[in-house]
Design a protein around this motif. Sequence first.
Motif, PDB file in Angstrom:
ATOM      1  N   ASP A   1     -22.847  29.519  15.746  1.00 42.80           N
ATOM      2  CA  ASP A   1     -22.547  28.294  16.488  1.00 42.80           C
ATOM      3  C   ASP A   1     -21.410  27.521  15.822  1.00 42.80           C
ATOM      4  O   ASP A   1     -20.542  26.963  16.503  1.00 42.80           O
ATOM      5  N   ALA A   2     -21.407  27.508  14.493  1.00 42.73           N
ATOM      6  CA  ALA A   2     -20.323  26.842  13.771  1.00 42.73           C
ATOM      7  C   ALA A   2     -19.005  27.556  14.019  1.00 42.73           C
ATOM      8  O   ALA A   2     -17.964  26.923  14.218  1.00 42.73           O
ATOM      9  N   HIS A   3     -19.037  28.878  14.053  1.00 45.53           N
ATOM     10  CA  HIS A   3     -17.812  29.652  14.306  1.00 45.53           C
ATOM     11  C   HIS A   3     -17.245  29.313  15.671  1.00 45.53           C
ATOM     12  O   HIS A   3     -16.030  29.111  15.820  1.00 45.53           O
ATOM     13  N   ALA A   4     -18.102  29.227  16.669  1.00 39.25           N
ATOM     14  CA  ALA A   4     -17.649  28.872  18.022  1.00 39.25           C
ATOM     15  C   ALA A   4     -17.061  27.463  18.034  1.00 39.25           C
ATOM     16  O   ALA A   4     -16.041  27.212  18.689  1.00 39.25           O
ATOM     17  N   PHE A   5     -17.673  26.558  17.285  1.00 42.19           N
ATOM     18  CA  PHE A   5     -17.148  25.193  17.203  1.00 42.19           C
ATOM     19  C   PHE A   5     -15.756  25.196  16.587  1.00 42.19           C
ATOM     20  O   PHE A   5     -14.834  24.566  17.113  1.00 42.19           O
ATOM     21  N   TYR A   6     -15.591  25.880  15.449  1.00 44.33           N
ATOM     22  CA  TYR A   6     -14.278  25.909  14.789  1.00 44.33           C
ATOM     23  C   TYR A   6     -13.220  26.518  15.706  1.00 44.33           C
ATOM     24  O   TYR A   6     -12.089  26.031  15.776  1.00 44.33           O
ATOM     25  N   GLU A   7     -13.577  27.562  16.416  1.00 47.69           N
ATOM     26  CA  GLU A   7     -12.628  28.168  17.353  1.00 47.69           C
ATOM     27  C   GLU A   7     -12.259  27.183  18.458  1.00 47.69           C
ATOM     28  O   GLU A   7     -11.097  27.113  18.868  1.00 47.69           O
TER      29      GLU A   7
ATOM     30  N   GLU B   1     -10.244  33.110  13.185  1.00 49.09           N
ATOM     31  CA  GLU B   1     -10.776  33.903  12.076  1.00 49.09           C
ATOM     32  C   GLU B   1      -9.624  34.640  11.408  1.00 49.09           C
ATOM     33  O   GLU B   1      -8.776  35.225  12.074  1.00 49.09           O
ATOM     34  N   ASP B   2      -9.609  34.604  10.066  1.00 50.16           N
ATOM     35  CA  ASP B   2      -8.491  35.180   9.337  1.00 50.16           C
ATOM     36  C   ASP B   2      -8.960  35.652   7.964  1.00 50.16           C
ATOM     37  O   ASP B   2      -9.590  34.889   7.244  1.00 50.16           O
ATOM     38  N   GLU B   3      -8.673  36.885   7.666  1.00 53.33           N
ATOM     39  CA  GLU B   3      -8.862  37.435   6.330  1.00 53.33           C
ATOM     40  C   GLU B   3     -10.310  37.496   5.897  1.00 53.33           C
ATOM     41  O   GLU B   3     -11.225  37.373   6.680  1.00 53.33           O
TER      42      GLU B   3
ATOM     43  N   VAL C   1     -11.240  26.471   6.924  1.00 52.48           N
ATOM     44  CA  VAL C   1     -12.652  26.194   6.689  1.00 52.48           C
ATOM     45  C   VAL C   1     -13.348  27.543   6.573  1.00 52.48           C
ATOM     46  O   VAL C   1     -12.985  28.493   7.269  1.00 52.48           O
ATOM     47  N   THR C   2     -14.304  27.638   5.691  1.00 48.59           N
ATOM     48  CA  THR C   2     -15.087  28.865   5.592  1.00 48.59           C
ATOM     49  C   THR C   2     -16.475  28.585   6.160  1.00 48.59           C
ATOM     50  O   THR C   2     -16.959  27.448   6.134  1.00 48.59           O
ATOM     51  N   SER C   3     -17.088  29.632   6.677  1.00 48.90           N
ATOM     52  CA  SER C   3     -18.398  29.482   7.298  1.00 48.90           C
ATOM     53  C   SER C   3     -19.143  30.806   7.165  1.00 48.90           C
ATOM     54  O   SER C   3     -18.577  31.868   7.425  1.00 48.90           O
TER      55      SER C   3
END
Length: 130
Positions: A108-114, A120-122, A100-102
């Motif tokens: 907040d979305a990044h914390a949710f995905y984690e 996080e990659d690339e 998923v990209t964000s």
Amino acid sequence: MGISLLMAQLGYGADPELVRLKLEDFATDTLDEVFVAVSGDEIRGVVSCYITSLFHQSGSLGRITSFVVDENYRGSGVGRSLVDAAESFFRQAGCVRSEVTSGDHRPDAHAFYESCGYEEDERRFVKTYH
């Protein structure tokens, strides 16, 4: 109309007619899927997914192409349910990974995905055609 309003919460101008056309297209395409979280007559969230073949290894990649939970229901489990549905779709299709990209402006979305197990990659480069 409800999905269009959710897209507006993310800053996307997806008018209801565009959403309707996309849903019609996705209904006949086995590589695309949309999951909608509904309670009564209220849409609480939506995730769209796409599957693409990987050239450099066997299997496919599942990509979350759009994801939003109504701001009134964030933190209630709606998002987790939608991500679970997307990942189930990916696994059933033989995907070996999902992504998923964000935008950088969505911590907040990044914390949710984690919290869902994504790392996080690339880096992504985009070119827009007009």
